[in-house]
Motif scaffolding. Structure first.
Motif, mmCIF file in Angstrom:
data_model
loop_
_atom_site.group_PDB
_atom_site.id
_atom_site.type_symbol
_atom_site.label_atom_id
_atom_site.label_comp_id
_atom_site.label_asym_id
_atom_site.label_seq_id
_atom_site.Cartn_x
_atom_site.Cartn_y
_atom_site.Cartn_z
ATOM 1 N N VAL A 1 0.819 -1.220 0.000
ATOM 2 C CA VAL A 1 0.000 0.000 0.000
ATOM 3 C C VAL A 1 0.857 1.277 0.000
ATOM 4 C CG1 VAL A 1 -1.984 -1.104 1.090
ATOM 5 C CG2 VAL A 1 -0.240 -0.044 2.535
ATOM 6 N N ASN A 2 2.175 1.116 0.139
ATOM 7 C CA ASN A 2 3.047 2.299 0.192
ATOM 8 C C ASN A 2 3.899 2.497 -1.054
ATOM 9 O OD1 ASN A 2 2.274 2.933 2.866
ATOM 10 N ND2 ASN A 2 3.675 1.364 3.649
ATOM 11 N N ALA A 3 3.962 1.473 -1.913
ATOM 12 C CA ALA A 3 4.911 1.514 -3.035
ATOM 13 C C ALA A 3 4.719 2.774 -3.881
ATOM 14 C CB ALA A 3 4.774 0.262 -3.898
ATOM 15 N N GLU A 4 3.476 3.064 -4.216
ATOM 16 C CA GLU A 4 3.220 4.200 -5.102
ATOM 17 C C GLU A 4 3.671 5.509 -4.451
ATOM 18 O OE1 GLU A 4 -0.788 4.336 -6.613
ATOM 19 O OE2 GLU A 4 -0.326 6.069 -7.877
ATOM 20 N N ALA A 5 3.238 5.722 -3.195
ATOM 21 C CA ALA A 5 3.580 6.971 -2.501
ATOM 22 C C ALA A 5 5.088 7.116 -2.313
ATOM 23 C CB ALA A 5 2.868 7.019 -1.151
ATOM 24 N N GLU A 6 5.768 5.975 -2.110
ATOM 25 C CA GLU A 6 7.216 6.038 -1.862
ATOM 26 C C GLU A 6 8.036 5.939 -3.146
ATOM 27 O OE1 GLU A 6 8.366 3.409 1.345
ATOM 28 O OE2 GLU A 6 6.697 4.100 2.592
ATOM 29 N N GLY A 7 7.346 5.853 -4.281
ATOM 30 C CA GLY A 7 8.062 5.809 -5.565
ATOM 31 C C GLY A 7 8.846 4.525 -5.773
ATOM 32 N N ILE A 8 8.367 3.420 -5.158
ATOM 33 C CA ILE A 8 9.045 2.127 -5.340
ATOM 34 C C ILE A 8 8.452 1.475 -6.587
ATOM 35 C CG2 ILE A 8 9.516 -0.143 -4.330
ATOM 36 C CD1 ILE A 8 8.887 1.207 -1.561
ATOM 37 N N LEU A 9 9.297 1.266 -7.596
ATOM 38 C CA LEU A 9 8.805 0.759 -8.877
ATOM 39 C C LEU A 9 9.468 -0.572 -9.203
ATOM 40 C CD1 LEU A 9 9.034 4.175 -10.742
ATOM 41 C CD2 LEU A 9 6.919 2.986 -10.137
ATOM 42 N N PRO A 10 8.712 -1.520 -9.756
ATOM 43 C CA PRO A 10 9.303 -2.819 -10.110
ATOM 44 C C PRO A 10 10.380 -2.653 -11.181
ATOM 45 C CG PRO A 10 6.892 -2.925 -10.233
ATOM 46 C CD PRO A 10 7.268 -1.473 -10.070
ATOM 47 N N PRO A 11 11.346 -3.567 -11.196
ATOM 48 C CA PRO A 11 12.352 -3.524 -12.264
ATOM 49 C C PRO A 11 11.657 -3.710 -13.607
ATOM 50 C CG PRO A 11 12.417 -5.641 -11.098
ATOM 51 C CD PRO A 11 11.483 -4.753 -10.335
ATOM 52 N N GLY A 12 12.053 -2.909 -14.584
ATOM 53 C CA GLY A 12 11.479 -3.011 -15.930
ATOM 54 C C GLY A 12 10.160 -2.283 -16.073
ATOM 55 N N LEU A 13 9.590 -1.873 -14.941
ATOM 56 C CA LEU A 13 8.316 -1.144 -14.942
ATOM 57 C C LEU A 13 8.513 0.154 -14.160
ATOM 58 C CD1 LEU A 13 6.019 -4.246 -14.240
ATOM 59 C CD2 LEU A 13 6.162 -2.997 -16.398
ATOM 60 N N GLY A 14 9.689 0.748 -14.345
ATOM 61 C CA GLY A 14 10.004 2.005 -13.650
ATOM 62 C C GLY A 14 11.444 2.011 -13.201
ATOM 63 N N SER A 15 11.852 0.986 -12.433
ATOM 64 C CA SER A 15 13.270 0.836 -12.094
ATOM 65 C C SER A 15 13.967 0.119 -13.253
ATOM 66 C CB SER A 15 13.423 -0.001 -10.813
ATOM 67 O OG SER A 15 12.817 0.651 -9.726
ATOM 68 N N PRO A 16 15.299 0.302 -13.385
ATOM 69 C CA PRO A 16 15.997 -0.392 -14.476
ATOM 70 C C PRO A 16 15.782 -1.911 -14.385
ATOM 71 C CG PRO A 16 17.422 1.256 -13.464
ATOM 72 C CD PRO A 16 16.193 1.165 -12.593
ATOM 73 N N GLY A 17 15.371 -2.509 -15.498
ATOM 74 C CA GLY A 17 14.980 -3.915 -15.486
ATOM 75 C C GLY A 17 16.095 -4.872 -15.859
ATOM 76 N N ALA A 18 15.668 -6.106 -16.155
ATOM 77 C CA ALA A 18 16.609 -7.213 -16.355
ATOM 78 C C ALA A 18 17.105 -7.336 -17.785
ATOM 79 C CB ALA A 18 15.942 -8.523 -15.928
ATOM 80 N N MET A 19 16.610 -6.466 -18.697
ATOM 81 C CA MET A 19 17.028 -6.634 -20.084
ATOM 82 C C MET A 19 18.341 -5.891 -20.320
ATOM 83 S SD MET A 19 14.615 -6.944 -23.345
ATOM 84 C CE MET A 19 13.602 -8.037 -22.417
ATOM 85 N N ALA A 20 19.384 -6.422 -19.691
ATOM 86 C CA ALA A 20 20.711 -5.818 -19.692
ATOM 87 C C ALA A 20 21.696 -6.893 -19.253
ATOM 88 C CB ALA A 20 20.752 -4.644 -18.713
ATOM 89 N N GLU A 21 22.981 -6.598 -19.387
ATOM 90 C CA GLU A 21 23.957 -7.612 -18.952
ATOM 91 C C GLU A 21 23.978 -7.748 -17.427
ATOM 92 O OE1 GLU A 21 27.593 -7.709 -21.809
ATOM 93 O OE2 GLU A 21 26.707 -5.725 -21.983
ATOM 94 N N TYR A 22 23.727 -6.609 -16.744
ATOM 95 C CA TYR A 22 23.681 -6.631 -15.273
ATOM 96 C C TYR A 22 22.451 -5.882 -14.793
ATOM 97 C CZ TYR A 22 28.471 -8.308 -15.311
ATOM 98 O OH TYR A 22 29.592 -9.062 -15.519
ATOM 99 N N MET A 23 21.941 -6.243 -13.616
ATOM 100 C CA MET A 23 20.832 -5.472 -13.037
ATOM 101 C C MET A 23 20.999 -5.362 -11.526
ATOM 102 S SD MET A 23 17.415 -7.909 -12.762
ATOM 103 C CE MET A 23 16.375 -6.665 -12.035
ATOM 104 N N LEU A 24 20.468 -4.262 -10.986
ATOM 105 C CA LEU A 24 20.492 -4.064 -9.540
ATOM 106 C C LEU A 24 19.183 -4.536 -8.943
ATOM 107 C CD1 LEU A 24 21.796 -0.500 -8.532
ATOM 108 C CD2 LEU A 24 22.859 -2.734 -8.077
ATOM 109 N N VAL A 25 19.270 -5.256 -7.828
ATOM 110 C CA VAL A 25 18.074 -5.643 -7.082
ATOM 111 C C VAL A 25 18.153 -4.907 -5.750
ATOM 112 C CG1 VAL A 25 16.834 -7.584 -6.041
ATOM 113 C CG2 VAL A 25 17.913 -7.842 -8.283
#
Ligand code: NAD
Ligand code: ZN
Length: 346
Positions: free
Chosen positions: A107-131
């Motif tokens: 319930v807080n993700a939107e307000a806190e700007g927490i975005l899933p990888p590839g859907l806002g945060s840098p996603g997995a379609m790269a050689e490396y990704m941050l989790v």
């Protein structure tokens, strides 16, 4: 490193070079072993500017798996080289839903700007990704990452929808699956593994119906105005016990409503913009309609367990990172059998 990005509204995905990310405190850097292409990527890239609210450029890929390349300061319980799947629906980790493992409903993700990888945060379609947290990793162990990466969404999302309807799906019941692409073809296998239901699969493509049959559908039907009557006939006039609509477009939600029997569940999983009016007399008595989103961390662990036992096999077509734009074009054209998976370090 190379990454596949959506860079401007109305554009197409591009292979670009970006700096390799560095894990900060509490973060984990993955060397990506596989990343799945989802129709939701297509949906986002089809949004007009006034409805597009993701930061650009956007590194795509919300179905990811990798090996741990580097641990940020303070991360414990994981080792460099571990093979892991990424739990994509990132949440705050503190709200009631998150503490239950249901970060998909944070319930807080939107307000806190927490975005899933590839859907806002840098996603997995790269050689490396941050989790952003070790909480968002699930060990793959000996499971092949290329074969199983799509279970993080194309497996987890139908698993979550089906699990909520298990009480309706005992022996003698009927489950209808609309749309037998990435999510649908895994959904059919999950229904076979978990329920006693007879499975009726609907699609607009004969090739997709062949796939549906190959992965365990008992009956297949073209998705059109005649489908609800055919479903009634297959069920001695009763209608379906549960309908899983993996298209969610205007014509499919109409089929879902017309096919659902008394006390049935309708899950609108696809984000095709279809809306279903709900009120007395619009469906059979006591039909429940829901629009679930992704799934919980424990459900991801469970769906991986189904794969480990050979009860779910994702049909995969593989591509290199350079071929990702072509893979997206094939997804757009509807010619992928099962799921397209990019292997960035292959
Ligand atoms: P996909 O492109 O792999 O498969 C879609 C399938 O639907 C194809 O086989 C296509 O032939 C079929 N189809 C198209 N129109 C149809 C119709 N009128 N009747 C029957 N079948 C039809 O897509 P996917 O990656 O499996 O995603 C399916 C949907 O689920 C998309 O809308 C996607 O955005 C959505 N999605 C939702 C969630 C969620 O959490 N709710 C998660 C992932 C994906
Ligand atoms: Zn998705």
């Amino acid at each position: 490193m190379k990454a596949v990005q959506y860079r401007e509204v109305g554009g197409t995905p591009e292979v670009v070079t970006v700096p390799e990310p560095e894990p900060g405190p509490g973060q984990v850097l993955l060397k990506v072993s596989a990343v799945g292409l989802c129709h939701s990527d297509q949906f986002i890239m089809g949004l007009p500017a006034e409805e597009f609210d993701y930061p650009l450029p956007l590194t795509l890929g919300h179905e990811g798996a990798g090996t741990i390349a580097q641990l940020g300061e303070g991360v414990q319980g994981l080792s460099v080289g571990d093979s892991v799947a990424v739990y994509g629906p990132w949440g705050c980790g503190r709200c009631l839903q998150c503490t239950q493992g249901k970060e998909n409903y944070c319930v807080n993700a939107e307000a806190e700007g927490i975005l899933p990888p590839g859907l806002g945060s840098p996603g997995a379609m790269a050689e490396y990704m941050l989790v952003n947290s070790p909480r968002h990793l699930v060990p793959l162990g000996s499971l092949d990452p290329i074969q199983n990466v799509s279970l993080t969404d194309a497996g987890l999302t139908p698993y979550h929808a089906i699990k909520m309807s298990l009480p309706k799906l005992g022996a003698g019941s009927t489950a209808v699956v609309i749309g037998t692409g990435g999510l649908g073809h895994v959904g059919i296998q999950i229904l076979r593994a978990l329920t006693g239901a007879t499975i009726v699969a609907l699609d607009v493509s004969e090739e997709k119906l062949d796939l549906a049959r190959d992965v365990g559908a008992h009956h297949v039907l073209l998705s059109n105005d005649e489908a609800p009557a055919a479903i009634k006939k297959l069920t001695d006039g009763q209608g379906a016990s549960a309908v899983f609509d993996f298209v969610g477009a205007a014509p499919t939600v109409v089929i879902a409503a017309a096919s659902a029997g008394t006390e049935a569940d309708i899950s609108i999983v696809g984000i095709g913009g279809g809306e279903l009016p709900v009120g007395f007399g619009t469906t059979a008595f006591d039909v429940s309609v829901r629009a679930p989103y992704w799934g919980s961390r424990s459900e991801l662990v469970e769906v991986l367990e189904l794969a480990r036992r050979g009860q779910v096999n994702v049909e995969v077509e593989t591509f290199s990172l350079d071929e990702a734009p072509e893979a997206y074009q094939r997804l757009h054209d509807g010619t992928i059998r099962g799921r397209a998976v990019v292997v960035p370090n292959g």
